[in-house]
Design a protein around this motif. Structure first.
Motif, PDB file in Angstrom:
ATOM      1  N   ASP A   4      23.617  -3.560  -3.523  1.00 31.77           N
ATOM      2  CA  ASP A   4      22.453  -2.850  -2.981  1.00 31.77           C
ATOM      3  C   ASP A   4      22.015  -1.719  -3.902  1.00 31.77           C
ATOM      4  N   GLN A   5      22.986  -1.043  -4.513  1.00 36.81           N
ATOM      5  CA  GLN A   5      22.657   0.037  -5.444  1.00 36.81           C
ATOM      6  C   GLN A   5      21.879  -0.503  -6.641  1.00 36.81           C
TER       7      GLN A   5
ATOM      8  N   ALA B 255       0.823  -1.221   0.000  1.00 37.31           N
ATOM      9  CA  ALA B 255       0.000   0.000   0.000  1.00 37.31           C
ATOM     10  C   ALA B 255       0.853   1.265   0.000  1.00 37.31           C
ATOM     11  N   ALA B 256       2.028   1.210   0.622  1.00 40.24           N
ATOM     12  CA  ALA B 256       2.918   2.376   0.676  1.00 40.24           C
ATOM     13  C   ALA B 256       4.055   2.266  -0.347  1.00 40.24           C
ATOM     14  N   ASN B 257       4.054   1.199  -1.165  1.00 42.27           N
ATOM     15  CA  ASN B 257       5.152   0.955  -2.110  1.00 42.27           C
ATOM     16  C   ASN B 257       6.497   1.055  -1.394  1.00 42.27           C
ATOM     17  N   LEU B 258       6.583   0.375  -0.254  1.00 46.24           N
ATOM     18  CA  LEU B 258       7.739   0.495   0.627  1.00 46.24           C
ATOM     19  C   LEU B 258       8.416  -0.846   0.854  1.00 46.24           C
ATOM     20  N   VAL B 259       9.738  -0.826   0.758  1.00 50.72           N
ATOM     21  CA  VAL B 259      10.583  -1.965   1.103  1.00 50.72           C
ATOM     22  C   VAL B 259      11.469  -1.512   2.258  1.00 50.72           C
ATOM     23  N   ILE B 260      11.592  -2.361   3.268  1.00 49.88           N
ATOM     24  CA  ILE B 260      12.475  -2.079   4.400  1.00 49.88           C
ATOM     25  C   ILE B 260      13.535  -3.164   4.439  1.00 49.88           C
TER      26      ILE B 260
ATOM     27  N   GLY C  62       8.600   1.560  -8.755  1.00 52.53           N
ATOM     28  CA  GLY C  62       7.902   2.550  -7.942  1.00 52.53           C
ATOM     29  C   GLY C  62       8.038   2.298  -6.448  1.00 52.53           C
ATOM     30  N   LEU C  63       9.008   1.487  -6.057  1.00 58.90           N
ATOM     31  CA  LEU C  63       9.188   1.165  -4.641  1.00 58.90           C
ATOM     32  C   LEU C  63      10.265   2.034  -4.010  1.00 58.90           C
ATOM     33  N   LYS C  64      10.015   2.450  -2.791  1.00 56.95           N
ATOM     34  CA  LYS C  64      10.991   3.183  -1.981  1.00 56.95           C
ATOM     35  C   LYS C  64      11.649   2.168  -1.052  1.00 56.95           C
ATOM     36  N   VAL C  65      12.984   2.192  -0.984  1.00 54.23           N
ATOM     37  CA  VAL C  65      13.714   1.292  -0.099  1.00 54.23           C
ATOM     38  C   VAL C  65      14.265   2.097   1.072  1.00 54.23           C
ATOM     39  N   LEU C  66      13.849   1.725   2.274  1.00 51.50           N
ATOM     40  CA  LEU C  66      14.426   2.292   3.492  1.00 51.50           C
ATOM     41  C   LEU C  66      15.395   1.264   4.042  1.00 51.50           C
ATOM     42  N   ARG C  67      16.655   1.662   4.203  1.00 54.19           N
ATOM     43  CA  ARG C  67      17.678   0.756   4.718  1.00 54.19           C
ATOM     44  C   ARG C  67      18.086   1.182   6.123  1.00 54.19           C
ATOM     45  N   PHE C  68      18.166   0.185   6.992  1.00 51.02           N
ATOM     46  CA  PHE C  68      18.604   0.413   8.357  1.00 51.02           C
ATOM     47  C   PHE C  68      19.715  -0.566   8.684  1.00 51.02           C
TER      48      PHE C  68
ATOM     49  N   VAL D 281       9.736   4.735   9.665  1.00 48.01           N
ATOM     50  CA  VAL D 281       8.791   3.966   8.844  1.00 48.01           C
ATOM     51  C   VAL D 281       7.396   4.587   8.950  1.00 48.01           C
ATOM     52  N   TYR D 282       6.983   4.904  10.165  1.00 44.10           N
ATOM     53  CA  TYR D 282       5.667   5.506  10.392  1.00 44.10           C
ATOM     54  C   TYR D 282       5.534   6.822   9.623  1.00 44.10           C
ATOM     55  N   GLN D 283       6.545   7.688   9.738  1.00 47.21           N
ATOM     56  CA  GLN D 283       6.484   8.989   9.072  1.00 47.21           C
ATOM     57  C   GLN D 283       6.435   8.832   7.554  1.00 47.21           C
ATOM     58  N   TYR D 284       7.187   7.889   7.007  1.00 47.78           N
ATOM     59  CA  TYR D 284       7.145   7.655   5.565  1.00 47.78           C
ATOM     60  C   TYR D 284       5.753   7.195   5.154  1.00 47.78           C
ATOM     61  N   CYS D 285       5.194   6.243   5.885  1.00 47.86           N
ATOM     62  CA  CYS D 285       3.864   5.712   5.562  1.00 47.86           C
ATOM     63  C   CYS D 285       2.800   6.792   5.709  1.00 47.86           C
ATOM     64  N   LEU D 286       2.962   7.646   6.688  1.00 45.90           N
ATOM     65  CA  LEU D 286       2.003   8.733   6.908  1.00 45.90           C
ATOM     66  C   LEU D 286       1.963   9.661   5.687  1.00 45.90           C
TER      67      LEU D 286
END
Length: 120
Positions: A78-79, A57-62, A89-95, A111-116
């Motif tokens: 990774d690049q 739903a957020a097009n998010l990968v962690i 169209g996916l955003k990758v957040l890496r930690f 993660v919450y702020q990105y999804c918000l």
């Protein structure tokens, strides 16, 4: 729906059964729609990759990154991976795993702020 490689199904299942300590710590904070009611999946095959966590739903990968990700080869891989996922169209957040282990609340807040920002 994102491209799914059925040949990665068993590998994905194996990774779910053998999560890293960082993934084990983060997963209970993502599962059961705890962040804005959004569904997250773990060890999800997309293209020829298995991403740690995925929220369609957020097009998010962690990604929770261990030491191998900080070598020259790891950074290059990774690049390439992030670019391929971005083309979908996916955003990758890496930690970093250490960040997840020591600052879990901060990681969840990012993660919450990105999804918000992405929620309707």
């Amino acid at each position: 729906m994102k491209p799914y490689n059925k040949n990665l199904k068993q590998a994905s299942r194996d990774l779910r059964n053998n999560m890293t300590d960082a993934e084990k710590l983060l997963w209970p904070r993502l599962r059961n729609k705890q962040i804005l009611g959004l569904q997250f999946y773990r060890q999800k095959p997309i293209l020829n990759f298995i991403v740690d966590f995925y929220c369609p739903a957020a097009n998010l990968v962690i990604e929770c990154d261990g030491g191998q990700h900080f070598t020259k080869e790891g950074l290059e891989a990774d690049q390439i991976r992030d670019k391929a996922l971005a083309q979908l169209g996916l955003k990758v957040l890496r930690f970093d795993n250490v960040q997840v282990m020591k600052q879990i609340d901060d990681v969840v807040e990012v993660v919450y702020q990105y999804c918000l920002q992405k929620s309707p």
